[in-house]
Design a protein around this motif. Structure first.
Motif, short mmCIF file in Angstrom:
data_model
loop_
_atom_site.label_atom_id
_atom_site.label_comp_id
_atom_site.label_asym_id
_atom_site.label_seq_id
_atom_site.Cartn_x
_atom_site.Cartn_y
_atom_site.Cartn_z
N LEU A 23 0.83 -1.20 0.00
CA LEU A 23 0.00 0.00 0.00
C LEU A 23 0.86 1.26 0.00
CD1 LEU A 23 -2.80 1.25 0.00
CD2 LEU A 23 -2.83 1.02 2.49
N ILE A 24 1.93 1.27 0.78
CA ILE A 24 2.83 2.44 0.82
C ILE A 24 3.45 2.66 -0.56
CG2 ILE A 24 5.01 3.33 1.77
CD1 ILE A 24 2.62 3.51 3.69
N LEU A 25 3.91 1.60 -1.21
CA LEU A 25 4.50 1.73 -2.54
C LEU A 25 3.48 2.27 -3.55
CD1 LEU A 25 6.60 -1.56 -2.74
CD2 LEU A 25 7.47 0.79 -2.50
N ILE A 26 2.28 1.76 -3.49
CA ILE A 26 1.24 2.22 -4.41
C ILE A 26 0.90 3.69 -4.15
CG2 ILE A 26 -1.21 1.95 -5.04
CD1 ILE A 26 -0.72 -1.11 -4.59
N LEU A 27 0.78 4.07 -2.89
CA LEU A 27 0.47 5.46 -2.56
C LEU A 27 1.60 6.40 -2.98
CD1 LEU A 27 -1.27 5.07 0.91
CD2 LEU A 27 -2.33 5.58 -1.31
N ARG A 28 2.84 5.97 -2.81
CA ARG A 28 3.98 6.79 -3.25
C ARG A 28 3.95 6.95 -4.76
NH1 ARG A 28 6.51 10.21 -1.04
NH2 ARG A 28 8.53 9.65 -1.83
N ALA A 29 3.64 5.87 -5.48
CA ALA A 29 3.57 5.94 -6.95
C ALA A 29 2.38 6.78 -7.40
CB ALA A 29 3.47 4.53 -7.53
N ALA A 30 1.28 6.73 -6.66
CA ALA A 30 0.07 7.47 -7.03
C ALA A 30 0.22 8.97 -6.78
CB ALA A 30 -1.13 6.94 -6.27
N GLY A 31 1.10 9.34 -5.88
CA GLY A 31 1.32 10.76 -5.61
C GLY A 31 0.53 11.25 -4.41
N LEU A 69 -4.07 -5.89 -6.02
CA LEU A 69 -4.74 -5.46 -7.25
C LEU A 69 -5.84 -4.45 -6.95
CD1 LEU A 69 -5.09 -5.62 -10.30
CD2 LEU A 69 -6.60 -7.61 -9.94
N ALA A 70 -6.57 -4.66 -5.87
CA ALA A 70 -7.61 -3.71 -5.47
C ALA A 70 -7.00 -2.34 -5.15
CB ALA A 70 -8.40 -4.24 -4.28
N PHE A 71 -5.86 -2.33 -4.44
CA PHE A 71 -5.17 -1.07 -4.15
C PHE A 71 -4.80 -0.36 -5.46
CE2 PHE A 71 -3.15 -3.16 -0.15
CZ PHE A 71 -4.29 -2.92 0.59
N VAL A 72 -4.22 -1.11 -6.38
CA VAL A 72 -3.80 -0.54 -7.67
C VAL A 72 -5.01 0.01 -8.42
CG1 VAL A 72 -2.85 -1.10 -9.95
CG2 VAL A 72 -1.71 -1.92 -7.88
N LEU A 74 -7.93 1.05 -7.27
CA LEU A 74 -8.46 2.26 -6.63
C LEU A 74 -7.58 3.47 -6.96
CD1 LEU A 74 -9.54 0.80 -3.19
CD2 LEU A 74 -11.05 1.80 -4.91
N ALA A 75 -6.27 3.30 -6.86
CA ALA A 75 -5.36 4.40 -7.17
C ALA A 75 -5.45 4.77 -8.65
CB ALA A 75 -3.93 4.02 -6.80
N LEU A 76 -5.55 3.79 -9.51
CA LEU A 76 -5.65 4.05 -10.95
C LEU A 76 -6.95 4.77 -11.29
CD1 LEU A 76 -4.52 3.66 -13.81
CD2 LEU A 76 -5.70 1.45 -13.88
N LEU A 77 -8.05 4.32 -10.72
CA LEU A 77 -9.34 4.98 -10.98
C LEU A 77 -9.33 6.42 -10.49
CD1 LEU A 77 -11.75 2.03 -10.17
CD2 LEU A 77 -11.32 3.06 -12.42
N GLN A 78 -8.73 6.64 -9.34
CA GLN A 78 -8.64 8.01 -8.84
C GLN A 78 -7.80 8.87 -9.79
OE1 GLN A 78 -6.39 8.73 -5.27
NE2 GLN A 78 -7.80 10.33 -4.65
N TRP A 79 -6.70 8.31 -10.28
CA TRP A 79 -5.84 9.03 -11.21
C TRP A 79 -6.60 9.36 -12.49
CZ3 TRP A 79 -3.86 8.04 -16.10
CH2 TRP A 79 -2.81 8.85 -16.50
N ILE A 80 -7.36 8.40 -13.01
CA ILE A 80 -8.13 8.63 -14.23
C ILE A 80 -9.17 9.72 -14.02
CG2 ILE A 80 -9.87 7.58 -15.76
CD1 ILE A 80 -8.24 4.93 -15.46
#
Length: 168
Positions: A23-31, A69-72, A74-80
């Motif tokens: 989750l930390i890695l995904i959040l760092r990548a998501a910004g 995958l769910a974390f990814v 959610l972050a991807l949908l928010q980015w979109i």
């Protein structure tokens, strides 16, 4: 019962560390926006991430890969949604709240309070929270897009001619 078996406790420990790291890695990548809570959609993603994390940690029916995958997603949908709202006015209107002026030059705007479902007590509380004793000393109170109230003190020169920091 305190626990079913030692394996269940060990699973929670191992999955907690792994899911937290992912989750930390995904959040760092998501910004920074991923947890900014700038609008309702950002808040929903933050809550959904927490809910997903708890489900992954406590349910042996959900594999770590599925949770990741769910974390990814959610972050991807928010980015979109964020990208689309930057480039598309209809998407922006559908997904973004606008700040609302609740008080101007010491006068409460009752119609806006009613439209935004804010009470005068909440406005008074925000003003007191800024250490202002009289409404006449307040240039504006703004209901921000995240639901917070911003109090803008009246400048020493008197009234505020424009509030150009508020969108039309």
């Amino acid at each position: 019962m305190f626990y079913d078996n030692l394996f269940g406790l060990l699973r929670v420990v191992v999955i907690s560390v792994a899911a937290y790291a992912i989750l930390i890695l995904i959040l760092r990548a998501a910004g920074k926006r991923a947890l900014a809570k700038l609008n309702a959609f950002d808040l929903v993603v933050t809550v959904a991430l927490g809910s997903t994390l708890s489900s992954v940690l406590l349910s042996s029916e959900i594999a770590l890969a599925e949770g990741a995958l769910a974390f990814v997603m959610l972050a991807l949908l928010q980015w979109i949604v964020a990208k689309l709202s930057i480039h598309s006015a209809p998407v922006r209107r559908a997904t973004r709240a606008r700040p609302a002026l609740l008080l101007r030059d010491g006068a409460i705007l009752h119609e806006t309070l009613r439209d935004e479902r804010v009470t005068t007590s909440e406005v008074y509380s925000a003003v007191r929270g800024q250490g202002v004793a009289k409404l006449a000393d307040v240039a504006a109170v703004v209901l921000e897009t995240d639901g917070s109230l911003s109090v803008i003190a009246r400048p020493a020169s008197g009234s505020v001619d424009t509030l150009d920091f508020l969108p039309d």
